[in-house]
Design an enzyme around this catalytic site. Structure first.
Site, PDB file in Angstrom:
ATOM      1  N   LEU A 172      52.007  43.948  47.870  1.00 56.48           N
ATOM      2  CA  LEU A 172      51.342  42.615  47.582  1.00 56.48           C
ATOM      3  C   LEU A 172      49.894  42.655  48.640  1.00 56.48           C
ATOM      4  O   LEU A 172      49.342  43.278  49.298  1.00 56.48           O
ATOM      5  CB  LEU A 172      52.391  42.073  48.990  1.00 56.48           C
ATOM      6  N   TRP A 174      47.298  40.389  50.537  1.00 57.62           N
ATOM      7  CA  TRP A 174      46.936  39.838  52.232  1.00 57.62           C
ATOM      8  C   TRP A 174      46.539  38.202  51.933  1.00 57.62           C
ATOM      9  O   TRP A 174      46.858  37.325  52.625  1.00 57.62           O
ATOM     10  CB  TRP A 174      45.543  40.540  52.770  1.00 57.62           C
ATOM     11  N   LYS A 198      56.267  46.843  50.832  1.00 53.07           N
ATOM     12  CA  LYS A 198      54.722  47.210  51.084  1.00 53.07           C
ATOM     13  C   LYS A 198      54.057  46.212  50.922  1.00 53.07           C
ATOM     14  O   LYS A 198      52.904  45.455  50.011  1.00 53.07           O
ATOM     15  CB  LYS A 198      53.675  48.749  50.296  1.00 53.07           C
ATOM     16  N   SER A 252      43.868  43.513  43.335  1.00 54.95           N
ATOM     17  CA  SER A 252      43.194  43.113  42.170  1.00 54.95           C
ATOM     18  C   SER A 252      43.814  43.945  40.742  1.00 54.95           C
ATOM     19  O   SER A 252      44.310  44.798  41.121  1.00 54.95           O
ATOM     20  CB  SER A 252      42.260  44.144  43.210  1.00 54.95           C
ATOM     21  N   TYR A 262      50.375  55.973  37.686  1.00 58.01           N
ATOM     22  CA  TYR A 262      51.218  56.276  38.339  1.00 58.01           C
ATOM     23  C   TYR A 262      52.220  56.120  37.589  1.00 58.01           C
ATOM     24  O   TYR A 262      53.173  57.478  37.494  1.00 58.01           O
ATOM     25  CB  TYR A 262      50.945  55.505  39.675  1.00 58.01           C
ATOM     26  N   GLU A 274      50.426  40.828  38.142  1.00 58.23           N
ATOM     27  CA  GLU A 274      49.754  40.111  39.098  1.00 58.23           C
ATOM     28  C   GLU A 274      47.827  40.399  39.855  1.00 58.23           C
ATOM     29  O   GLU A 274      48.395  41.083  40.706  1.00 58.23           O
ATOM     30  CB  GLU A 274      50.358  39.617  39.372  1.00 58.23           C
ATOM     31  N   CYS A 309      44.120  34.001  43.974  1.00 57.24           N
ATOM     32  CA  CYS A 309      43.692  35.143  42.856  1.00 57.24           C
ATOM     33  C   CYS A 309      43.241  33.548  41.714  1.00 57.24           C
ATOM     34  O   CYS A 309      42.720  33.499  40.836  1.00 57.24           O
ATOM     35  CB  CYS A 309      45.177  35.328  42.393  1.00 57.24           C
ATOM     36  N   GLU A 408      34.649  39.046  40.149  1.00 54.86           N
ATOM     37  CA  GLU A 408      35.573  37.927  40.931  1.00 54.86           C
ATOM     38  C   GLU A 408      35.370  37.978  42.225  1.00 54.86           C
ATOM     39  O   GLU A 408      34.551  39.093  43.076  1.00 54.86           O
ATOM     40  CB  GLU A 408      37.278  38.048  41.023  1.00 54.86           C
TER      41      GLU A 408
END
Ligand code: NAD
Length: 513
Positions: A172, A174, A198, A252, A262, A274, A309, A408
């Site tokens: 997640l 912040w 997390k 991001s 990964y 997202e 975002c 951004e």
């Protein structure tokens, strides 16, 4: 940021300060239904960005801790006490969780405001209204979701059913800590999955408290685990874990790309992404520049300090109207109340950290050096505040090739791009690698729908800035997201497998008659 907040008594600030002093802040991770320190004792600090004060320490979860959390989630999933529980039982637990969040909403809102720097008024709206409504909405969906029977001839019966995907990780950001958690947790839990969550290292507290409430709501131990720690270590361990079936990530674009890597280098887990945005706000020449439009334009760029975002930072207007537009925007932006996030009158708090403030300030400086026209001087009283506060910036005469029109920013910056035609407005709006959100203002329904269909992004708002509500899917095109969607019925697809059960039938004797 709401429009023109009503005057509120100072006692409400005092109330929030009192609540803040009395809060019991989590200081451990939450694994297998209980609080847990990190195996090796490592911790990191969580900071109040409005003051720079250390709020406390949290475990820096390493490989043993992530393994423990994943093992607990897997055990719970296999045991079936949640994954195969009756739909009514899962529904009842999620509705109880919604009620518990409402019960503790004020404390949670103050906690989130302290740790994230978000204005308490926003935290209250998100945590006492939106977050419990999300758990309720998905809870109520559980016993109303059916599979289907595929068309076959008499020799078969084919069932198409949905099953929980298994152990799911949510990683997640912040900027909307508990809201982003609920966008993922509610549909994943409704599907019957077990979870490792997390939170961003900057904002772990309310998600930890949510895990405790889940136990109180009757969700079995091990179903919802929260591990804390930085992305480069704890986040990477999750991304590379061999026994996690799916990751739903919000953050991001750079880190989203890492999660694909990964997955590719571990167990090919499903990855829902997202990510970032560079969203346009288009004002066509037939739209009246009403106070409502100006409030929406300012909110679209500065809500949550622009740390959003879908911030509509690129505002595209007819060249002939640029001066009037910029004048109105600048006046409204200059009136944004910046200050103590615990004060209900505050409309904009600090940036999440000093490091992030430096990054945003660097981009503002770049705007000036690349020739954008700065309309708003930095405020002296904001610079004097102790935390990571930043004044809003408004630029006119933005060129689409300038850095601040392309990258951004994730801070309080609004730029006006003048255009000479509606066709050019559309071209500039779509001239980005991102595709999360767009707003278009026009009084002409034909133009509205034409733009809505041609804008390459996941959400288009017409004549108002909104990200929709829990019933509507949210996600991005191109570098803003994968095909995964949060919210709405569509979110369930991130957490469910689709299974075909083909029953071959032997025709009974009477069939041959
Ligand atoms: P971020 O990508 O830095 O971090 C997001 C999460 O990933 C955090 O939990 C972080 O700890 C973890 N992480 C960081 N580096 C990692 C790594 N190397 N390996 C594994 N995990 C890692 O993003 P952020 O700064 O927290 O949030 C801001 C970004 O989030 C912006 O780009 C914003 O646009 C995006 N965002 C998108 C949405 C959406 O719905 N599309 C919503 C909110 C925020």
């Amino acid at each position: 940021m709401s429009v023109a907040l009503p005057p509120l008594a100072d006692t409400q600030l005092a109330d929030n300060q009192m609540i803040a002093r009395g809060l019991r802040l989590p200081d451990r991770a939450f694994i297998d239904g209980d609080w847990a320190a990190s195996t090796n004792g490592a911790v990191f600090e969580t900071i109040n960005p409005a003051t720079g004060a250390v709020l406390g320490t949290l475990p820096h979860c390493g490989p043993e801790d992530v393994d423990r959390a994943v093992a607990a989630a897997r055990r719970a999933f296999r045991a079936g006490t949640w994954s195969r529980a009756a739909p009514e039982a899962r529904k009842a637990a999620l509705l109880r969780l919604a009620a518990l969040i409402r019960r503790d909403g004020r404390d949670l809102a103050v906690m989130e405001s302290l740790e994230s720097g978000k204005p308490v008024t926003d935290c209250l709206k998100e945590i006492t209204v939106e977050v419990p409504d999300i758990f309720q909405w998905y809870g109520e969906l559980i016993d109303k979701s059916y599979g289907h029977v595929a068309p076959t001839d008499d020799s078969a019966c084919a069932l198409v059913v949905r099953e929980p995907i298994g152990v799911v990780a949510a990683v997640l950001p912040w900027n909307f800590p508990l809201l982003m958690a609920s966008w993922k947790l509610a549909p994943a839990l409704a599907s019957g999955c077990s979870m490792i969550v997390k939170p961003a290292e900057e904002t772990s507290l309310t998600t930890l408290r949510l895990a405790e409430l889940a136990i109180e709501a009757g969700i079995p131990a091990g179903v919802l685990n929260v591990v804390t720690g930085p992305g480069e270590t704890t986040g990477r361990l999750i991304g590379q874990h061999g026994d996690i079936d799916a990751v739903s990530f919000t953050g991001s674009t750079e880190v989203g790309r890492l999660f694909l890597q990964y997955a590719g280098s571990s167990n090919l887990k499903t990855v829902g992404l997202e990510m970032g945005g560079k969203s346009p706000f288009i004002v066509l020449d037939d739209a009246a520049l009403t106070p409502d439009l100006i409030d929406n334009a300012v909110m679209a760029a500065f809500w949550n300090g622009g740390q959003n975002c879908s911030a509509n930072m690129r505002q595209i207007v007819a060249r002939s109207r640029q001066e009037e537009y910029v004048d109105k925007i600048t006046r409204r932006a200059a009136a944004i109340v910046i200050g103590d996030p615990l004060d209900p009158r505050t409309e904009m708090g600090p940036m999440i950290s000093m490091q992030h403030r430096r990054r945003v300030q660097g981009l503002i400086d770049k705007g000036v050096s690349e020739g954008a026209r700065a309309m708003l001087a930095p405020r002296g009283e904001v610079a004097a505040l102790p935390g990571s506060f930043l004044s809003p910036a408004v630029f006119a005469d933005l060129d689409p090739m300038m850095t601040i029109a392309r990258d951004e920013i994730f801070g309080p910056v609004l730029g006006v791009l003048p255009v000479d035609s509606a066709a050019r407005a559309l071209e500039i709006a779509n001239g980005t690698d991102y595709g999360l959100h767009a707003t278009v203002y026009t009084r002409d329904i034909d133009r509205a729908l034409y733009f809505a269909r041609r804008l390459a992004c996941g959400t288009v708002s017409v004549n108002g800035f909104t990200e929709g509500d829990i019933k509507t899917p949210f996600g991005g095109y191109r570098k803003s997201g994968s095909l995964a969607r949060d919210k709405g019925l569509e979110a369930m697809s991130q957490y469910q497998q689709v299974k075909t059960i083909w029953l071959s039938l032997t025709l009974p004797a009477e069939a041959g008659a």
